[in-house]
Every structure is written in C-alpha cells, then in structure tokens.
Design a protein around this motif. Structure first.
Motif, PDB file in Angstrom:
ATOM      1  N   UNK A  43      48.722  65.370  -0.682  1.00 57.43           N
ATOM      2  CA  UNK A  43      48.840  66.317   0.109  1.00 57.43           C
ATOM      3  C   UNK A  43      48.902  65.567   1.863  1.00 57.43           C
ATOM      4  N   UNK A  44      48.109  64.697   1.749  1.00 56.92           N
ATOM      5  CA  UNK A  44      48.156  64.110   3.332  1.00 56.92           C
ATOM      6  C   UNK A  44      49.617  63.346   3.547  1.00 56.92           C
ATOM      7  N   UNK A  45      50.136  62.662   2.557  1.00 56.48           N
ATOM      8  CA  UNK A  45      51.491  62.207   2.637  1.00 56.48           C
ATOM      9  C   UNK A  45      52.430  63.267   3.256  1.00 56.48           C
ATOM     10  N   UNK A  46      52.280  64.400   2.419  1.00 57.70           N
ATOM     11  CA  UNK A  46      53.304  65.547   2.915  1.00 57.70           C
ATOM     12  C   UNK A  46      53.004  66.051   4.252  1.00 57.70           C
ATOM     13  N   UNK A  47      51.638  65.979   4.581  1.00 57.93           N
ATOM     14  CA  UNK A  47      51.654  66.394   6.091  1.00 57.93           C
ATOM     15  C   UNK A  47      51.540  65.609   7.304  1.00 57.93           C
ATOM     16  N   UNK A  48      51.502  64.236   7.028  1.00 60.14           N
ATOM     17  CA  UNK A  48      51.514  63.261   7.873  1.00 60.14           C
ATOM     18  C   UNK A  48      52.505  62.055   7.662  1.00 60.14           C
ATOM     19  N   UNK A  49      52.749  61.696   6.519  1.00 57.35           N
ATOM     20  CA  UNK A  49      53.701  60.733   6.076  1.00 57.35           C
ATOM     21  C   UNK A  49      53.119  59.653   5.374  1.00 57.35           C
ATOM     22  N   UNK A  50      53.584  58.719   4.401  1.00 60.92           N
ATOM     23  CA  UNK A  50      52.951  57.898   3.750  1.00 60.92           C
ATOM     24  C   UNK A  50      52.078  56.812   4.479  1.00 60.92           C
ATOM     25  N   UNK A  51      52.584  56.495   5.676  1.00 68.74           N
ATOM     26  CA  UNK A  51      51.634  55.549   6.427  1.00 68.74           C
ATOM     27  C   UNK A  51      50.089  56.051   6.740  1.00 68.74           C
ATOM     28  N   UNK A  52      49.978  57.204   6.934  1.00 72.34           N
ATOM     29  CA  UNK A  52      48.614  57.700   7.258  1.00 72.34           C
ATOM     30  C   UNK A  52      47.747  58.498   5.959  1.00 72.34           C
ATOM     31  N   UNK A  53      48.442  58.472   4.938  1.00 68.09           N
ATOM     32  CA  UNK A  53      48.038  59.141   3.877  1.00 68.09           C
ATOM     33  C   UNK A  53      46.603  58.466   3.363  1.00 68.09           C
ATOM     34  N   UNK A  54      46.891  57.239   2.989  1.00 70.09           N
ATOM     35  CA  UNK A  54      45.855  56.612   2.408  1.00 70.09           C
ATOM     36  C   UNK A  54      44.509  56.627   3.340  1.00 70.09           C
TER      37      UNK A  54
END
Length: 185
Positions: A27-38
């Motif tokens: 969900x975070x990756x879809x909202x902010x991109x993979x760099x911020x997801x983790x």
C-alpha cells in the motif's frame, strides 16, 4: 475451550506483523513509490506497537486499524507524495511491455501514474485523496475506510464521490481505469 480470554494484541503483535507487513508495504509503495515503502511500513508498525494497548476491536479489525495508521504516516510524507505525483504528471506516458496485471498495478501506483491523472490526484484535498487511494489501492470497503480514518460511513461515500467527480472532470469525462479500446468501443 478453556474459558481463558483471547490473547491481547500486545501478546500476539509478532503475528500481526507477520500477517500484515507485506500488505501495508505494498500500500505504501503504491502511494509513495518503492523507495519510501519500507520506511512507511516500518513506521506504521512502530506506531502500532506503541499504541497496541489502545487498539479497540469494536472499532474495526486489526487490518483496518493498521491501514488507518499507515494513512496517517503517508500523510506525513504527503509533500513528497504530491511532488512525485506532480512530477509524474509532467512525464509523458511510456511504452510498457509488462504483463496485464503489472500494467493495471502500475496505473494506480505512484510511479505508474501519468499525465493528467497524477496531477488530478495530487490536486485533490487530502481527505478525498486518502479515501480514494484506500479504496483503489488497499481495496478497503467503505466501512473499513471509515474505521481506518475515524470518519463516518457517509463521509467516506461523499469524499469518494467528490474525488471521482473531480478526477472525471480533470480527465475530460474519461474513466482512467478503462483502456482506449474500452472507451472507444
């Protein structure tokens, strides 16, 4: 059945982490991109762990509670999200050779959004954007979104309707989820 009360959330937090970390990260990756997801997922679970004694199962299930926390964490990264959406809006659509499922996923992800859709989403008020993206990216029901954000069911419906109306208007009346073939018969 021993008659013992069910285990409390703080006694089984490791199970919650194992069950939902990957989903919250996506969900975070879809909202902010993979760099911020983790980072967002980790911050979500850190805050959830700190607040675990305040979790109220009467307000919603653990998954919904985690999406509420994740949405607040994403909100803190909102400026970066809006910058990414606006930058994506300036990019021209590229040619993709991905599989159909990957194409659909990329259409609604922060990196896959292109042109006017990204700009229209970035221009939405935060409340409308959060509701829209919880429905579109996390596949939450109206009840779950209401519980996650601490708003009424009716507010979810009105925010979602307003967001969809604004997106359609910004896109000249087209539905961004349809392919060109579907839109033109």
């Amino acid at each position: 059945m021993t008659g013992d009360p069910p285990p409390r959330l703080d006694e089984r937090f490791d199970e919650v982490f194992d069950a939902y970390f990957a989903e919250i990260r996506r969900y975070a990756a879809k909202r902010l991109g993979p760099d911020a997801a983790a980072d967002v997922a980790a911050q979500t679970f850190l805050e959830a762990f700190r607040q675990r004694r305040r979790y109220d199962p009467q307000r919603g299930n653990v998954r919904t509670w985690l999406y509420g926390i994740a949405t607040k964490v994403v909100g803190r990264h909102q400026r970066a999200e809006i910058r990414a959406l606006r930058a994506s809006a300036r990019l021209s659509p590229g040619r993709h050779t991905e599989e159909h499922a990957e194409r659909v996923d990329s259409r609604v992800s922060a990196q896959g959004l292109r042109g006017e859709l990204a700009g229209a989403i970035a221009a939405l008020p935060r409340g409308q954007r959060d509701v829209l993206l919880l429905v579109a990216l996390a596949d939450l029901s109206h009840d779950e979104v209401a519980a996650a954000l601490g708003i009424s069911y009716g507010t979810v419906g009105s925010r979602l309707n307003r967001a969809r109306t604004k997106l359609r208007k910004a896109l000249g009346g087209t539905n961004p989820m349809l392919t060109l073939e579907e839109q033109h018969g």
